[in-house]
Write an enzyme that holds these catalytic residues in place. Structure first.
Site, mmCIF file in Angstrom:
data_model
loop_
_atom_site.group_PDB
_atom_site.id
_atom_site.type_symbol
_atom_site.label_atom_id
_atom_site.label_comp_id
_atom_site.label_asym_id
_atom_site.label_seq_id
_atom_site.Cartn_x
_atom_site.Cartn_y
_atom_site.Cartn_z
ATOM 1 C CG HIS A 167 -1.917 -1.251 0.950
ATOM 2 N ND1 HIS A 167 -2.854 -1.677 2.194
ATOM 3 C CD2 HIS A 167 -2.444 -1.876 0.050
ATOM 4 C CE1 HIS A 167 -3.589 -2.441 1.604
ATOM 5 N NE2 HIS A 167 -3.375 -2.843 0.301
ATOM 6 C CB ALA A 177 2.571 -7.739 16.766
HETATM 7 P P1 NAD Z 1 -6.961 -2.743 10.367
HETATM 8 O O1 NAD Z 1 -7.205 -1.418 10.864
HETATM 9 O O2 NAD Z 1 -8.256 -2.980 9.398
HETATM 10 O O3 NAD Z 1 -6.979 -3.761 11.358
HETATM 11 C C1 NAD Z 1 -6.361 -3.642 12.258
HETATM 12 C C2 NAD Z 1 -6.097 -5.241 12.913
HETATM 13 O O4 NAD Z 1 -5.065 -5.180 13.860
HETATM 14 C C3 NAD Z 1 -7.189 -5.583 13.761
HETATM 15 O O5 NAD Z 1 -7.851 -6.739 13.514
HETATM 16 C C4 NAD Z 1 -6.969 -5.548 15.275
HETATM 17 O O6 NAD Z 1 -7.732 -6.653 16.012
HETATM 18 C C5 NAD Z 1 -5.560 -5.839 15.157
HETATM 19 N N1 NAD Z 1 -4.828 -5.492 16.190
HETATM 20 C C6 NAD Z 1 -4.828 -4.412 16.754
HETATM 21 N N2 NAD Z 1 -3.937 -4.288 17.996
HETATM 22 C C7 NAD Z 1 -3.231 -5.182 17.617
HETATM 23 C C8 NAD Z 1 -1.913 -5.545 18.184
HETATM 24 N N3 NAD Z 1 -1.087 -4.908 19.267
HETATM 25 N N4 NAD Z 1 -1.095 -6.846 17.706
HETATM 26 C C9 NAD Z 1 -1.754 -7.567 16.594
HETATM 27 N N5 NAD Z 1 -2.649 -7.052 16.068
HETATM 28 C C10 NAD Z 1 -3.628 -5.939 16.531
HETATM 29 O O7 NAD Z 1 -5.769 -2.772 9.462
HETATM 30 P P2 NAD Z 1 -5.517 -3.600 8.041
HETATM 31 O O8 NAD Z 1 -6.007 -4.894 8.135
HETATM 32 O O9 NAD Z 1 -4.012 -3.311 7.954
HETATM 33 O O10 NAD Z 1 -5.992 -2.678 6.885
HETATM 34 C C11 NAD Z 1 -6.311 -1.486 6.943
HETATM 35 C C12 NAD Z 1 -5.486 -0.610 5.956
HETATM 36 O O11 NAD Z 1 -5.004 0.333 6.832
HETATM 37 C C13 NAD Z 1 -4.193 -0.981 5.407
HETATM 38 O O12 NAD Z 1 -4.437 -0.823 4.051
HETATM 39 C C14 NAD Z 1 -2.981 -0.143 5.845
HETATM 40 O O13 NAD Z 1 -2.344 0.471 4.352
HETATM 41 C C15 NAD Z 1 -3.663 0.938 6.370
HETATM 42 N N6 NAD Z 1 -2.927 1.477 7.788
HETATM 43 C C16 NAD Z 1 -1.679 1.237 7.989
HETATM 44 C C17 NAD Z 1 -0.973 1.876 9.195
HETATM 45 C C18 NAD Z 1 0.474 1.778 9.177
HETATM 46 O O14 NAD Z 1 1.143 1.784 8.177
HETATM 47 N N7 NAD Z 1 0.931 1.569 10.267
HETATM 48 C C19 NAD Z 1 -1.907 2.454 10.042
HETATM 49 C C20 NAD Z 1 -3.309 2.289 9.855
HETATM 50 C C21 NAD Z 1 -3.604 2.012 8.657
#
Ligand code: NAD
Length: 257
Positions: A123, A242
């Site tokens: 992404h 994680a």
């Molecule tokens: P999502 O927000 O849809 O889901 C997050 C998932 O992480 C949930 O299932 C939740 O239960 C789980 N989660 C929360 N805390 C956690 C932890 N400490 N350890 C393990 N799991 C945990 O995110 P997604 O599935 O990545 O999809 C959404 C989109 O969000 C992606 O396309 C991405 O590009 C974008 N995104 C990226 C970032 C980043 O780069 N850090 C941040 C926000 C969103």
């Protein structure tokens, strides 16, 4: 299979695996202080409208608002540090070279900073600049002009071709970076073990990689404190975070790196 039993089985699978693919999502970076999109209480979408902030239409409608929102997120990413989960993956890659492929949906650079420079980024990269329109000098892509800089602004504008600058992330309705999904599919098809960490499984085509790995014969395990849309694809589900689970499962402490 859940937790205790799943942990034992998964460690054995990892020890025996020749190829491991790790698919990560926003939850991977949650313990680094970067908010996820969908977590009900802290997720970004619960406070902002994705259609306005993560689409080209939204950017064209209000470039300053969208630029400022991304500028704030960029600051958050720059200030964040890889957590114990990222570091465990980095240490594992050093200990067992050639075994690990990371496919990430994240737009931060925490896998790279933890030592996995070759993580496949589905992404994009929030810290990279792209031009809004195709650059007249480059013809094909929307990379920055070869010789142009951008004058400061909200958003900045290219001094050569006048393009508005936008973040290098994949917005709703946009194509994935060329070659990224193909590389991810190859890694999913070739692995003995797929670990799915911190993704809701709601964003496609990334969510399909777990099923693809399973159909190709891989052992699929999910690490997530909450249920996800793709739990049904997993042989094992570990209900943890994680940073809590990965060092234990991979058999590397943070100090091991
Ligand atoms: P999502 O927000 O849809 O889901 C997050 C998932 O992480 C949930 O299932 C939740 O239960 C789980 N989660 C929360 N805390 C956690 C932890 N400490 N350890 C393990 N799991 C945990 O995110 P997604 O599935 O990545 O999809 C959404 C989109 O969000 C992606 O396309 C991405 O590009 C974008 N995104 C990226 C970032 C980043 O780069 N850090 C941040 C926000 C969103």
């Amino acid at each position: 299979m859940v937790d205790e039993e799943a942990g034992v089985v998964l460690r054995a699978r990892i020890a025996a695996a020749q190829r491991i693919c790790v698919l990560t999502g926003a939850g991977m970076s949650a313990e680094s202080g970067i908010p996820t999109f969908r977590d009900a209480l802290t997720g970004l979408w619960s406070r902002f409208d994705p259609a306005q902030l993560a689409s080209e239409e939204g950017y064209r409608a209000d470039p300053q608002r969208v630029w400022d929102w991304y500028a704030e997120r960029r600051e958050g990413v720059r200030a964040a540090e890889p957590n114990a989960g990222h570091l465990a993956l980095g240490a594992f890659a050093r200990q067992r070279p050639g075994v690990l492929s990371i496919v990430t949906q994240n737009v931060d650079d925490l896998h790279q900073r933890a030592g996995n420079a070759d993580a496949i980024r589905l992404h994009g990269d929030i810290l990279a600049d792209r031009w809004l329109e195709r650059c007249p000098e480059r013809g094909t892509g929307r990379e920055a002009c070869a010789t142009g800089g951008a004058e400061p602004g909200r958003p900045p504008r290219c001094t050569r071709c006048g393009n508005l600058v936008r973040p290098g992330v994949v917005w709703f309705g946009e194509m994935l970076p060329p070659g990224a999904m193909e590389a991810a599919e190859r890694a999913a098809a070739a692995c003995d073990v797929m670990l799915v960490v911190g993704t809701s499984g709601a964003v496609w085509p990334a969510a399909g990689l777990a099923g693809a790995a399973r159909r190709a014969g891989a052992f699929v395990a999910i690490v997530n404190p909450h249920p996800s849309d793709i739990d049904g694809e997993a042989h094992a589900v570990l209900r943890g975070t994680a940073a809590g689970v990965l060092p234990r499962i991979l058999g590397v402490g943070v100090e091991g790196g």
